[in-house]
Write an enzyme that holds these catalytic residues in place. Structure first.
Site, mmCIF file in Angstrom:
data_model
loop_
_atom_site.group_PDB
_atom_site.id
_atom_site.type_symbol
_atom_site.label_atom_id
_atom_site.label_comp_id
_atom_site.label_asym_id
_atom_site.label_seq_id
_atom_site.Cartn_x
_atom_site.Cartn_y
_atom_site.Cartn_z
ATOM 1 N N HIS A 109 0.670 -1.225 -0.338
ATOM 2 C CA HIS A 109 -0.090 0.089 -0.049
ATOM 3 C C HIS A 109 0.792 0.983 -0.248
ATOM 4 O O HIS A 109 2.256 1.087 0.131
ATOM 5 C CB HIS A 109 -0.811 0.136 1.427
ATOM 6 C CG HIS A 109 -0.513 0.167 2.668
ATOM 7 N ND1 HIS A 109 0.720 -1.016 2.904
ATOM 8 C CD2 HIS A 109 -0.442 1.163 3.187
ATOM 9 C CE1 HIS A 109 0.982 -0.497 4.333
ATOM 10 N NE2 HIS A 109 0.157 0.378 4.851
ATOM 11 N N HIS A 162 1.183 4.349 2.301
ATOM 12 C CA HIS A 162 1.830 4.530 3.122
ATOM 13 C C HIS A 162 2.891 5.080 2.791
ATOM 14 O O HIS A 162 4.333 4.245 2.558
ATOM 15 C CB HIS A 162 1.452 4.244 4.490
ATOM 16 C CG HIS A 162 -0.037 4.636 4.916
ATOM 17 N ND1 HIS A 162 -1.027 3.555 5.718
ATOM 18 C CD2 HIS A 162 -0.833 5.709 4.560
ATOM 19 C CE1 HIS A 162 -2.248 3.816 5.399
ATOM 20 N NE2 HIS A 162 -2.187 5.180 5.053
ATOM 21 N N ASP A 185 5.684 4.544 5.189
ATOM 22 C CA ASP A 185 6.422 3.992 6.038
ATOM 23 C C ASP A 185 6.291 2.599 5.190
ATOM 24 O O ASP A 185 7.067 1.356 5.471
ATOM 25 C CB ASP A 185 6.247 3.987 7.642
ATOM 26 C CG ASP A 185 4.711 2.910 7.981
ATOM 27 O OD1 ASP A 185 4.082 3.580 6.251
ATOM 28 O OD2 ASP A 185 3.827 2.536 7.818
HETATM 29 ZN ZN LIG Z 1 2.761 0.983 7.834
HETATM 30 ZN ZN LIG Z 2 -0.422 1.748 6.197
#
Ligand SMILES: [Zn+2]
Ligand SMILES: [Zn+2]
Length: 265
Positions: free
Chosen positions: A60, A62, A64
């Site tokens: 995904h 994000h 991080d």
């Molecule tokens: Zn994460």
């Molecule tokens: Zn995430």
């Protein structure tokens, strides 16, 4: 199949870990699962061949989990001596991955789509199956962000197999996706009393591993305040999973053995 934890951190910056990133090697396949902030330097620290990756899988968007993409692709273009000019890289990610790369290329430079060697950028749909030659990678949509996916990697013979949950909330159908895996790399972000619908906690990981029949668990993506205050592995075991459980850390390496080939006749 060999898994090396490159980064197991969260959005909270920490001194001893990069953000989410895992390196899986089998045969000629050198795959990176997610590329969170700090992952490229961590690969260099660990002596992993970032310059020879054959596959990159994203769960995904994000930061991080994708924050190190600019550093990785800039290094592909300018940081390999002599330059890599052949050996293709396959990038696979959820819907939106192509737009992500095109947007990065438009702003930061065309090295995202042309790092000097062939790159293909393709999008996964739930249930997609990717064959790398050494691994079969399947994916499942999970409740975290609209595009989030979990990844299952199996040897071409079916065993051994691992699942990386990416980031996910609880999902009853995830246990089927994790059925009988040799290794469950499961996010365990927050304690049971603080976790929301978009992450897992020790009792949720325990339930998932128990229902799936996972043979081993590595708990990862643990928020630092939680990790420092509590024995997270013990909580997972206390919640009913029989183990073994260990916590991810930079450089943790796990070899999953292939089933012995049948005797030749
Ligand atoms: Zn994460
Ligand atoms: Zn995430």
């Amino acid at each position: 199949m060999r898994l090396t934890v490159v980064g197991c951190g969260t959005v909270v910056p920490e001194s001893d870990r990069a953000c989410s990133s895992y390196y899986v090697e089998r045969g000629e396949t050198r795959a990176l699962l997610d590329c969170g902030s700090g992952a490229v330097q961590a690969m260099a620290r660990l002596g992993l061949p970032w310059e020879r990756l054959s596959h990159l899988f994203l769960t995904h968007f994000h930061s991080d989990h994708v924050g190190a993409l600019p550093g990785l692709f800039f290094a592909f273009r300018h940081g390999i001596h002599p330059p890599r000019t052949s050996a293709p890289l396959e990038v696979w990610g959820p819907p939106g991955t192509r737009a992500l790369f095109e947007g990065l290329a438009a702003t930061l430079g065309d090295f995202f789509v042309d790092p000097g060697f062939p790159v293909s950028i393709r999008e996964l749909a739930p249930g997609s199956e990717v064959l790398t030659g050494d691994l079969v990678v399947t994916c499942k949509d999970v409740p975290h962000t609209p595009e989030s996916m979990a990844l299952r990697l199996a040897s071409t013979s079916g065993a051994p197999a691992l699942v990386y949950t990416g980031d996910t909330g609880p999902d009853e159908s995830l246990a089927d996706f994790c059925r009988d895996v040799d290794l469950l790399v499961g996010e365990c972000s927050l304690p049971d009393d603080l976790v929301g619908d978009n992450h897992l906690s020790p009792s949720r990981v325990s339930r998932l591993a128990r229902r799936a029949g996972a043979r081993r668990v590595v708990a990862t993506h643990i928020y630092p305040q939680f990790r420092r205050a509590t024995d997270v592995a013990a909580l997972i075991l206390e919640a009913g999973y029989a183990g073994p459980v260990e916590l991810a850390s930079e450089g943790l390496t796990i070899d999953l053995q292939s089933e012995p080939l049948p005797p030749s006749t």
